[in-house]
Design a protein around this motif. Structure first.
Motif, PDB file in Angstrom:
ATOM      1  N   ARG A 287       0.841  -1.218   0.000  1.00 41.24           N
ATOM      2  CA  ARG A 287       0.000   0.000   0.000  1.00 41.24           C
ATOM      3  C   ARG A 287       0.859   1.243   0.000  1.00 41.24           C
ATOM      4  NH1 ARG A 287      -3.175  -3.711   2.995  1.00 41.24           N
ATOM      5  NH2 ARG A 287      -5.220  -3.987   2.049  1.00 41.24           N
ATOM      6  N   ASN A 288       2.014   1.142   0.632  1.00 34.95           N
ATOM      7  CA  ASN A 288       3.061   2.133   0.436  1.00 34.95           C
ATOM      8  C   ASN A 288       4.337   1.362   0.132  1.00 34.95           C
ATOM      9  OD1 ASN A 288       2.825   5.173   0.740  1.00 34.95           O
ATOM     10  ND2 ASN A 288       1.515   4.514   2.438  1.00 34.95           N
TER      11      ASN A 288
ATOM     12  N   GLN B  41      -3.321  -2.137  -4.281  1.00 33.65           N
ATOM     13  CA  GLN B  41      -2.837  -0.788  -4.587  1.00 33.65           C
ATOM     14  C   GLN B  41      -1.540  -0.755  -5.386  1.00 33.65           C
ATOM     15  OE1 GLN B  41      -4.001  -1.776  -1.576  1.00 33.65           O
ATOM     16  NE2 GLN B  41      -5.925  -0.631  -1.498  1.00 33.65           N
ATOM     17  N   SER B  42      -0.663  -1.739  -5.165  1.00 36.83           N
ATOM     18  CA  SER B  42       0.548  -1.779  -5.998  1.00 36.83           C
ATOM     19  C   SER B  42       1.146  -3.176  -6.004  1.00 36.83           C
ATOM     20  CB  SER B  42       1.591  -0.753  -5.521  1.00 36.83           C
ATOM     21  OG  SER B  42       2.426  -1.266  -4.506  1.00 36.83           O
TER      22      SER B  42
ATOM     23  N   ALA C  72       3.689  -1.432 -10.171  1.00 38.88           N
ATOM     24  CA  ALA C  72       4.330  -0.753  -9.042  1.00 38.88           C
ATOM     25  C   ALA C  72       3.833   0.690  -8.987  1.00 38.88           C
ATOM     26  CB  ALA C  72       5.848  -0.785  -9.197  1.00 38.88           C
ATOM     27  N   TYR C  73       4.130   1.363  -7.914  1.00 37.56           N
ATOM     28  CA  TYR C  73       3.689   2.757  -7.792  1.00 37.56           C
ATOM     29  C   TYR C  73       4.421   3.673  -8.754  1.00 37.56           C
ATOM     30  CZ  TYR C  73       0.404   2.824  -3.864  1.00 37.56           C
ATOM     31  OH  TYR C  73      -0.701   2.700  -3.066  1.00 37.56           O
TER      32      TYR C  73
ATOM     33  N   GLU D 152     -11.482  -2.408   0.371  1.00 32.78           N
ATOM     34  CA  GLU D 152     -10.860  -1.100   0.147  1.00 32.78           C
ATOM     35  C   GLU D 152     -10.838  -0.832  -1.347  1.00 32.78           C
ATOM     36  OE1 GLU D 152      -6.833  -1.073   1.542  1.00 32.78           O
ATOM     37  OE2 GLU D 152      -7.407  -1.097   3.656  1.00 32.78           O
ATOM     38  N   PRO D 153     -10.828   0.424  -1.732  1.00 31.62           N
ATOM     39  CA  PRO D 153     -10.559   0.702  -3.139  1.00 31.62           C
ATOM     40  C   PRO D 153      -9.066   0.516  -3.442  1.00 31.62           C
ATOM     41  CG  PRO D 153     -10.829   2.770  -1.907  1.00 31.62           C
ATOM     42  CD  PRO D 153     -11.053   1.643  -0.944  1.00 31.62           C
TER      43      PRO D 153
ATOM     44  N   ALA E 107      -0.469  -0.549   5.752  1.00 33.93           N
ATOM     45  CA  ALA E 107       0.230   0.655   5.290  1.00 33.93           C
ATOM     46  C   ALA E 107      -0.661   1.691   4.607  1.00 33.93           C
ATOM     47  CB  ALA E 107       1.386   0.255   4.377  1.00 33.93           C
ATOM     48  N   GLU E 108      -1.949   1.710   4.952  1.00 38.64           N
ATOM     49  CA  GLU E 108      -2.781   2.774   4.400  1.00 38.64           C
ATOM     50  C   GLU E 108      -2.271   4.145   4.830  1.00 38.64           C
ATOM     51  OE1 GLU E 108      -3.974   0.120   5.890  1.00 38.64           O
ATOM     52  OE2 GLU E 108      -5.507  -0.804   4.636  1.00 38.64           O
ATOM     53  N   GLN E 109      -1.740   4.227   6.037  1.00 37.31           N
ATOM     54  CA  GLN E 109      -1.245   5.508   6.562  1.00 37.31           C
ATOM     55  C   GLN E 109       0.154   5.364   7.129  1.00 37.31           C
ATOM     56  OE1 GLN E 109      -4.894   5.772   9.003  1.00 37.31           O
ATOM     57  NE2 GLN E 109      -5.075   7.867   8.274  1.00 37.31           N
ATOM     58  N   THR E 110       0.855   4.366   6.631  1.00 35.99           N
ATOM     59  CA  THR E 110       2.211   4.104   7.124  1.00 35.99           C
ATOM     60  C   THR E 110       3.146   4.093   5.932  1.00 35.99           C
ATOM     61  OG1 THR E 110       1.181   2.612   8.737  1.00 35.99           O
ATOM     62  CG2 THR E 110       3.581   2.535   8.545  1.00 35.99           C
ATOM     63  N   ASP E 111       4.224   4.838   6.017  1.00 32.86           N
ATOM     64  CA  ASP E 111       5.272   4.683   5.017  1.00 32.86           C
ATOM     65  C   ASP E 111       6.621   4.740   5.717  1.00 32.86           C
ATOM     66  OD1 ASP E 111       5.880   7.387   5.344  1.00 32.86           O
ATOM     67  OD2 ASP E 111       5.149   7.994   3.372  1.00 32.86           O
TER      68      ASP E 111
ATOM     69  N   TRP F 220       5.259  12.438  -7.976  1.00 34.25           N
ATOM     70  CA  TRP F 220       4.787  11.164  -8.543  1.00 34.25           C
ATOM     71  C   TRP F 220       3.531  10.668  -7.840  1.00 34.25           C
ATOM     72  CZ3 TRP F 220       4.280   6.907  -5.434  1.00 34.25           C
ATOM     73  CH2 TRP F 220       4.966   6.922  -4.222  1.00 34.25           C
TER      74      TRP F 220
ATOM     75  N   ARG G  29       0.033   6.516 -12.294  1.00 31.09           N
ATOM     76  CA  ARG G  29       1.330   5.817 -12.250  1.00 31.09           C
ATOM     77  C   ARG G  29       1.925   5.651 -13.643  1.00 31.09           C
ATOM     78  NH1 ARG G  29      -0.055   0.610  -8.880  1.00 31.09           N
ATOM     79  NH2 ARG G  29      -1.598   2.001  -8.015  1.00 31.09           N
ATOM     80  N   PHE G  30       3.201   5.861 -13.719  1.00 33.52           N
ATOM     81  CA  PHE G  30       3.971   5.755 -14.959  1.00 33.52           C
ATOM     82  C   PHE G  30       3.465   6.695 -16.056  1.00 33.52           C
ATOM     83  CE2 PHE G  30       4.438   1.638 -12.812  1.00 33.52           C
ATOM     84  CZ  PHE G  30       5.812   1.621 -12.649  1.00 33.52           C
TER      85      PHE G  30
ATOM     86  N   PRO H   2       2.289  10.334   6.559  1.00 32.83           N
ATOM     87  CA  PRO H   2       1.526  10.330   5.311  1.00 32.83           C
ATOM     88  C   PRO H   2       0.042  10.542   5.578  1.00 32.83           C
ATOM     89  CG  PRO H   2       2.151   8.087   5.897  1.00 32.83           C
ATOM     90  CD  PRO H   2       2.811   9.001   6.895  1.00 32.83           C
ATOM     91  N   VAL H   3      -0.660  11.100   4.602  1.00 32.26           N
ATOM     92  CA  VAL H   3      -2.095  11.367   4.718  1.00 32.26           C
ATOM     93  C   VAL H   3      -2.896  10.187   4.183  1.00 32.26           C
ATOM     94  CG1 VAL H   3      -3.958  12.849   3.872  1.00 32.26           C
ATOM     95  CG2 VAL H   3      -1.814  13.857   4.686  1.00 32.26           C
TER      96      VAL H   3
ATOM     97  N   MET I  97      -2.554   6.536   1.252  1.00 37.58           N
ATOM     98  CA  MET I  97      -1.660   5.778   0.394  1.00 37.58           C
ATOM     99  C   MET I  97      -1.673   6.388  -1.001  1.00 37.58           C
ATOM    100  SD  MET I  97      -3.811   2.221   0.378  1.00 37.58           S
ATOM    101  CE  MET I  97      -5.615   2.250   0.394  1.00 37.58           C
ATOM    102  N   PRO I  98      -0.575   6.251  -1.748  1.00 41.33           N
ATOM    103  CA  PRO I  98      -0.494   6.886  -3.063  1.00 41.33           C
ATOM    104  C   PRO I  98      -1.672   6.526  -3.982  1.00 41.33           C
ATOM    105  CG  PRO I  98       1.658   6.097  -2.403  1.00 41.33           C
ATOM    106  CD  PRO I  98       0.697   5.615  -1.361  1.00 41.33           C
ATOM    107  N   TYR I  99      -2.180   5.314  -3.907  1.00 40.30           N
ATOM    108  CA  TYR I  99      -3.312   4.951  -4.771  1.00 40.30           C
ATOM    109  C   TYR I  99      -4.430   5.982  -4.686  1.00 40.30           C
ATOM    110  CZ  TYR I  99      -7.899   3.301  -5.981  1.00 40.30           C
ATOM    111  OH  TYR I  99      -9.176   3.249  -6.471  1.00 40.30           O
TER     112      TYR I  99
ATOM    113  N   GLN J  42      -3.389   9.054  -6.722  1.00 39.31           N
ATOM    114  CA  GLN J  42      -2.754   9.023  -8.043  1.00 39.31           C
ATOM    115  C   GLN J  42      -3.688   9.337  -9.203  1.00 39.31           C
ATOM    116  OE1 GLN J  42      -0.137   5.457  -8.175  1.00 39.31           O
ATOM    117  NE2 GLN J  42       1.450   7.013  -8.179  1.00 39.31           N
TER     118      GLN J  42
END
Lengths: 585, 585
Positions: free
Chosen positions: A199-200, A230-231, A247-248, A309-310, A502-506, B88, B93-94, B563-564, B566-568, B571
């Protein structure tokens, strides 16, 4: 009040070791340690000799057993001499707490004695296969002996040994606890942390640092949740498009060399990596490269009908193309993992049947239609896993929700209420525990979904997540994996894992969210949740300064763990107590 | 559904500025910026010219106004060219989201126009004294003009300007938003963060980094809670024993030079430091050097009768020695602060009257006895503050609980329920808000007190702190300082502060706990809590990607913000929505 006064008077670092050993006695004499102290490693078939310092740069060679011990010695050197700290927080302010630097007495020798030859596969241990127990003796004259039936046990003993020492502000390292005798062994065989790197994206260094911190807490599993909706950061040479598109972004992938590095680092520290490819749900990141394999992709805005989740999306359930894809994927991936682990996690959580109504190979959300398709799916995947010599791990829904049949070799990972572990073990399955009400370390930071205006201000305020509140270390520490498990089923509780989704963890907040709370779980899993003397939960008053010490040790080795208490609470023993009597007043 | 679809289709960084300006329009043309672009600073009496790059190393000289603008230009240079990032996370993505690097059009010039000469004291602004509003125009041909009635307004405008730009992966910096017109001004005059540097020690760098992050969010106050019961890190040359014995340890003090550095750094960034010496409670750290001044010192184990936290202790309330001490303290300290701030916080929270029963100068817990003594105490302290040319700030209890009389110049800081701010303003006093149910950023991490076994497992499980749960940014963002305040009293709400108490916060987790949640408060304080178009709370859906962008900007300048999402989620616009309709299904 007497008991508490006694606790408060204890030197707060008297115990110093985390997790707490099964049996532990020590004195109060000071011994220094020199970085050229001679170390011998004696096992039934081999004898090795080196100095503590020299081992740090020693080549990584020899048998698995030798490599594990060599690595443990090298980490002990770094821990004692490079990653230690002056314990000002744990002594009266401006006091003269450090030993004199004159007439130093030193540790004379360290003998590592392995009284049994490791069976094959010590770099990929199965649960309980190798004895991680050890005996540690620091004699009054400075002779140290660590004895174990396995190289992994010696590594655990060396970890304990390092925790006896502090840095001196004038240089050097000392213990104030000599002589010492410790007899120690783990309560549970599987002691892990689940790290969501999908997710991250998390850089390799973050993963290696986490493995090192796990080993330092005598944890022995890193569950790597490496792909999700998500990735897809995992590079598969036979299917390069998967990460190239899923990948992201560029550079946010794990190459085969990265995976090899992570697994090897873990194996040498006694932390087996358990990679998870979650499936058949949680796979929508495959859509970016293989849209033909995915049903119900990114249904918006009603994602909630199709997924937890989306973005929504699941591998199609009755598709020859999907089976071909799985075969290619696992034939590429699994043989690269099996030399360094005995486990592979095939996921299986949180399927929403509605997604299969949109699956052109199924077109149904009827459980009676889906069940045999899911059974065929899991059988196929588990055959791939077993063909590679690995044992499957699955989420609890596989047996509890979808009513599928899996082998008794499979580890079933419970993540919901205690009833889950009860049900799993009552079926005769092995279970891993980690109830989200206690051991989800990412919880309590608030919802990551954006609420539509109107809804937001009314129904969902103050926007807590489903698993709120945040689990403090006290709550993590209060969780007993054996809760509600009948005596004759307790042997089926193989262990447990704390979880970091990891929705809010990186990479920037991982360390602080994981540590020292994962250490609280580590003590539950190594030492047991209950105080053997009372049969009750272990005392926070005893644990708190010891955990605070472990926090400082983690910080010293580069892990940005959160503080446990303010220094005042720790500077004269445990001074920050909440007494039962407060409520009588 | 139409509105939401529209939001999701918006380029997520269309707005790009945090906090959101009062009026804002922009185009979609790309303009690059070179680090040697010419900048002119025109004010009624002076004209200066330099390049963006050259200013970074320019000497810190000239009037207060010139120094402020020079610093703002220098920070703009560093922000755009050294502390920026490739976005990014905010693009598909990409995808090929970056502008072409051929045929670049550049910003032509930057004119800073100050249409009024700053009155004296721009380095120590009183609330509302200097207009922080500005107009920012980026013309279609690359001519930039920032206009304000004060140097502080120009600094705010330059901060906004930097947020239009991103780093390009091939080097250089660009905006995609030209042309731009922004008319902006703050809703509240006092926009602050309260940082407790007593319960844990924070290195200077941590404080300076926080000031920089505050300024980048257009906050203008750092409340420095510098002493408390647990430690006294503040060096007072006339009373050197205070920190020599009351700090946590050697090296954990703030020297006069440190204080000067912090105040100067803040003043040049438009962030006035408001130092607090909490009193007469919260002073037990004075005991280490002056036991004769402190009553009810470290009563154990029944600290809870005498103080909100251990160690208990309060300055004696009827003691000539205490008054002499205060005189010496303030005559040393305050003249060093007054050139660079207009405020000094005299604390006053959480007195427990029982402590004065143990005070040999009082021997009573009768409010009728204590009230006149407290009145004399606060009058004396406020006279010291005013004699140094400073305005006092106090906690709400001074007027709401102890019923003391203070001048109408005093800022009364509310920290409890909205009723506090209502009561304060109904008395005709100026109020700062920061209800702990919304704006205490340290809350929700669990109790820091160790619970006695037995009590622990029963009554207090799961060991939440009094102000749980953790306040997510959504909750922080939902707080309106004007809640329940009558229209004719709203002018008395001078502003507010978010709070970071340090029972469980130190230098390692400060950044992640403070940011980006303090930024959510910054937008409330600068832009107002309500969407002017609807009169309702601002939309999370609009704010979320903008806040995520601010998070990345903070990370780029060295602040380890959380983080606020996840990148998904970010994006392809706002993809992680919770709709009202979900609950109908």
């Amino acid at each position: 009040m007497k008991f508490l006064a006694g606790v408060a008077l204890l030197a707060p670092l008297a115990a110093a070791v985390w997790p707490i050993p099964s049996h532990y006695s020590h004195g109060d004499k000071t011994l220094w340690i020199s970085d050229d102290v001679a170390i011998t490693y004696q096992q039934p078939l081999h004898f090795q000799q080196y100095s503590l310092r020299a081992s740090a740069s020693a080549a990584d060679a020899g048998s698995g057993s030798q490599r594990i011990v060599q690595k443990a010695v090298s980490r002990a050197y770094e821990t004692i001499f490079k990653q230690s700290y002056v314990p000002w927080r744990f002594n009266h302010r401006f006091s003269d707490f450090e030993p004199k630097t004159t007439n130093k007495k030193f540790i004379q020798s360290i003998a590592l004695v392995q009284n049994k030859t490791d069976a094959a596969g010590v770099l990929k241990p199965k649960e309980g296969q190798f004895d991680e127990g050890y005996t540690l003796v620091v004699g009054p004259a400075g002779k140290v002996t660590i004895t174990s039936a396995s190289s992994l046990g010696l590594a655990r003993g060396l970890t304990t040994f390092t925790q006896l020492f502090f840095a001196h502000s004038k240089g050097g390292a000392y213990t104030k606890l000599a002589p010492v005798r410790i007899d120690d062994s783990p309560k549970f065989a599987h002691r892990g942390l689940n790290m969501d790197v999908s997710r991250n994206f998390f850089p390799i260094d973050n993963i290696l640092r986490t493995i090192d911190a796990l080993a330092y807490n005598k944890m022995n599993r890193l569950h790597l949740h490496i792909t999700d909706a998500q990735s897809w950061p995992l590079e598969i040479p036979a299917l390069p498009e998967l990460s190239a598109k899923g990948a992201y972004g560029p550079g946010m992938t794990y190459s085969p060399a990265d995976v090899q590095r992570i697994y090897t680092y873990g194996a040498l520290l006694g932390v087996a990596v358990v990679m998870e490819i979650d499936q058949p749900g949680h796979t929508s990141s495959i859509w970016h490269s293989h849209p033909e394999l995915i049903a119900a992709w990114n249904e918006q805005p009603n994602w909630i009908t199709y997924a937890a989740e989306p973005p929504s999306g699941t591998l199609k359930l009755n598709s020859p193309a999907v089976y071909k894809f799985l075969s290619t994927l696992y034939k590429d991936l699994l043989p690269r993992l099996s030399p360094l682990t005995s486990y592979f996690h095939t996921g299986g959580d949180e399927i929403k049947y509605a997604a299969y109504k949109l699956d052109d190979t199924v077109k149904s959300d009827d459980p009676a239609v889906l069940q045999p398709l899911l059974q065929k799916y899991i059988d196929t995947v588990h055959k791939h896993v077993r063909d590679a010599g690995l044992t499957p791990v699955v989420w609890e829904e596989i047996v509890l929700t979808y009513n599928l049949t899996v082998g008794k070799d499979v580890l079933i990972q419970a993540w919901q209420e205690p009833t889950s572990a009860v049900a799993i073990t009552n079926m005769g399955h092995k279970a891993l525990v980690g109830d989200y009400n206690f051991w989800y370390l990412d919880c309590g930071h608030g919802q990551w979904l954006d609420f539509e205006p109107g809804v937001a201000s009314m129904k969902y305020y103050p926007y807590q997540d489903y698993c709120a509140p945040l689990k403090s270390w006290r709550q993590v520490y209060s969780y007993d994996p054996l809760t509600s498990i009948a005596k004759d089923k307790q042997h089926l509780i193989v262990g447990g894992e704390v979880h970091m989704w990891a929705e809010q963890t990186d990479a920037l907040n991982f360390d602080g969210k994981a540590w020292p709370r994962a250490a609280a779980a580590a003590e539950v899993l190594w030492s047991g949740a209950k105080d053997p003397a009372t049969g009750q939960n272990r005392s926070q008053i005893e644990a708190s300064p010891r955990l605070a010490d472990m926090r400082e040790r983690l910080v010293a080795r580069g892990v940005a763990a959160e503080p446990v208490q303010m220094p005042y609470c720790q500077q004269d023993g445990s001074q920050c107590l909440y007494l039962a009597s407060f409520d009588d007043a």
